[in-house]
Write a protein that holds these residues in place. Structure first.
Motif, PDB file in Angstrom:
ATOM      1  N   SER A  35     143.393  37.353  85.370  1.00 44.45           N
ATOM      2  CA  SER A  35     143.427  37.386  86.835  1.00 44.45           C
ATOM      3  C   SER A  35     142.054  37.485  87.478  1.00 44.45           C
ATOM      4  CB  SER A  35     144.291  38.571  87.300  1.00 44.45           C
ATOM      5  OG  SER A  35     143.740  39.794  86.834  1.00 44.45           O
TER       6      SER A  35
ATOM      7  N   GLU B 228     151.000  34.369  83.948  1.00 50.70           N
ATOM      8  CA  GLU B 228     151.458  33.817  85.223  1.00 50.70           C
ATOM      9  C   GLU B 228     150.543  34.173  86.390  1.00 50.70           C
ATOM     10  OE1 GLU B 228     153.845  37.570  84.262  1.00 50.70           O
ATOM     11  OE2 GLU B 228     153.095  35.767  83.229  1.00 50.70           O
ATOM     12  N   SER B 229     149.657  35.175  86.204  1.00 49.99           N
ATOM     13  CA  SER B 229     148.710  35.550  87.260  1.00 49.99           C
ATOM     14  C   SER B 229     147.356  34.881  87.085  1.00 49.99           C
ATOM     15  CB  SER B 229     148.537  37.074  87.284  1.00 49.99           C
ATOM     16  OG  SER B 229     147.939  37.535  86.078  1.00 49.99           O
TER      17      SER B 229
ATOM     18  N   SER C 276     144.021  33.091  87.372  1.00 46.45           N
ATOM     19  CA  SER C 276     143.210  32.755  88.536  1.00 46.45           C
ATOM     20  C   SER C 276     142.712  31.316  88.442  1.00 46.45           C
ATOM     21  CB  SER C 276     142.015  33.705  88.636  1.00 46.45           C
ATOM     22  OG  SER C 276     141.156  33.545  87.519  1.00 46.45           O
TER      23      SER C 276
ATOM     24  N   GLY D 222     153.159  31.542  89.991  1.00 52.00           N
ATOM     25  CA  GLY D 222     154.211  32.396  89.447  1.00 52.00           C
ATOM     26  C   GLY D 222     155.091  31.733  88.424  1.00 52.00           C
TER      27      GLY D 222
END
Length: 451
Positions: free
Chosen positions: A103, A132-133, A135, A154
């Motif tokens: 992330s 899923e996070s 960046s 997501g």
């Protein structure tokens, strides 16, 4: 007498001081020399681990411990630390990089996408982990390596058929994956019996990119979507086209591992029992630890790493390497190839290594025979063409580091005094010439003496 004794004492002290200074300089220098000429070891030892949270060091300790047990020195840093750097004064500080910071929006210090790719271009290895996070920065690095993560925010990989049975009813994002690449070099010789637990984001691999391989693929019933939103359009990626874990071997033999799940490296997933939906077999332990340990051995060149030494060529019956060859010479070519096993170099035995005798295009292409001790050899005749040739070996095999060898050698024609005096193929022309001379002599005699 006192003055002379005092001067001698000073001279002796000066001599001792000089010896101490010289030893102080020589000992570190000798240590550097000993280190410089130490046996070659392809295993990278200094590894920088960048994390979002230092708690990952404990939650993923089993994976890190497996690396440390194999001799790696792990240096943990927060990904946003302003003091981190990959190189200093023109020298790289680390041999490999592990990114457990999916992330992170911006790395600290001098690290950015360009710096990471320069690190790989310099021949160093990389492990990139997302979820899923992920960046935009992590996605950009993955794209530079030849892999694209699902762009839907997501989105995770979902499978309603090949999911892992868990206490959370209805959770279809916890997948029991067992579609491994068929390569004992990448995944080791021991079969991975238990499925691998995966929960994370899917990735797409360009099929035209020969450098990227899918080592763990999703099942045909899987698809990538956001489980919290209604699926209004067909998913962008689905089925076996989804890669869960991919590897890249660059042309400079640097290796990259790209995973779409950070949880699959965690202690929790290492220790979890796993049962695939629809299967009566329940495994006491998932295949995550075996899978990730074996693939990390490949990424860090503990397996599948080749080196070539002692490239030799000479005329048949001779020992010394000539400065040039003559057309139609008979020559012998040999090279020793070894494979690193993680502890020592072992002879590499294969029957598909080829050598080219090359000038603009291959004039000779020969398979090399092996003596089962690492020596690959062959013999052939130099073609009846003169010019500047090359002995070339371009060896690429799935899972192994590539070999690219090239050695230049000129080939000359026969000198004027090296040709045969009488060539068998020219006997008809010789006969025609002598018969012409004999006929002219007989005609002359007949013309002069016949009335």
């Amino acid at each position: 007498m006192v003055v002379i004794t005092y001067n001698n004492h000073n001279n002796n002290m000066s001599l001792v001081f000089r010896i101490i200074v010289l030893l102080g300089i020589a000992i570190p220098f000798l240590a550097i020399l000993c280190h410089s000429f130490s046996p070659e070891n392809p295993t990278d030892r200094r590894v920088l681990v960048l994390v979002d949270d230092l708690a990952i060091k404990s939650s993923h300790s089993l994976y890190f411990k497996s690396l440390e047990n194999r001799g790696f020195q792990l240096d943990f840093k927060l990904a946003g630390d302003p003091k981190i750097a990959l190189h200093r004064y023109g020298q790289y500080l680390y041999d490999a990089l592990i990114l457990f910071s999916p992330s992170i929006e911006r790395f600290g210090g001098s690290i950015n996408t360009a710096a990471i790719m320069d690190f790989v271009d310099a021949g160093h290895d990389l492990i990139l982990v997302a979820d899923e996070s992920a960046s935009d920065l992590i996605r950009e690095v993955a794209t530079e390596c030849g892999v694209d993560f699902d762009e839907d925010p997501g989105a995770v990989v979902i499978d309603h058929i090949n999911y892992a049975v868990s206490t959370t009813d209805g959770d279809r994002s916890l997948i029991a994956a067992d579609d491994f690449i068929k390569s004992s070099i990448i995944l080791g010789s021991n079969t991975i019996e238990a499925p691998v637990l995966f929960q994370g984001i899917g990735q797409m691999v360009n099929p035209s990119n020969d450098l990227v391989l899918k080592v763990l693929s999703a099942s045909p019933s899987a698809y990538s979507a956001n489980p919290k939103s209604k699926l209004s359009n067909p998913p962008a990626i689905y089925g076996s086209a989804i890669s869960l874990v991919s590897v890249v071997q660059a042309r400079n033999n640097a290796r990259i591992l790209i995973s779409g799940s950070l949880k699959m490296f965690s202690n929790q997933f290492f220790r979890y029992g796993v049962q695939k939906a629809g299967s009566p077999t329940k495994h006491d332990k998932s295949g995550n630890e075996q899978f990730l340990t074996e693939i990390s051995k490949w990424v860090f060149h503990e397996r599948g790493h080749l080196k070539a030494v002692n490239v030799r060529h000479h005329r048949v019956g001779e020992v010394d390497e000539p400065s040039m060859y003559r057309i139609n010479d008979d020559l012998e070519y040999s090279v020793e190839i070894f494979e690193w096993t993680g502890a020592n170099w072992e002879p590499y035995v294969a029957d598909d290594v080829q050598v080219q005798f090359y000038m603009m295009s291959p004039y000779v292409l020969k398979n090399l025979s092996t003596d089962l001790k690492g020596v690959h050899h062959t013999s052939f005749k130099v073609p009846d063409v003169y010019g500047v040739f090359q002995f070339k070996i371009e060896y690429q095999r799935l899972g192994y580091s590539s070999l690219s060898l090239s050695k230049q050698i000129p080939v000359r024609p026969f000198r004027h005094n090296e040709y045969e005096r009488f060539i068998t193929a020219a006997f008809p022309y010789y006969g025609a010439s002598f018969s012409m001379m004999a006929g002219f002599l007989l005609f002359t005699i007949f013309y002069l003496y016949n009335k």
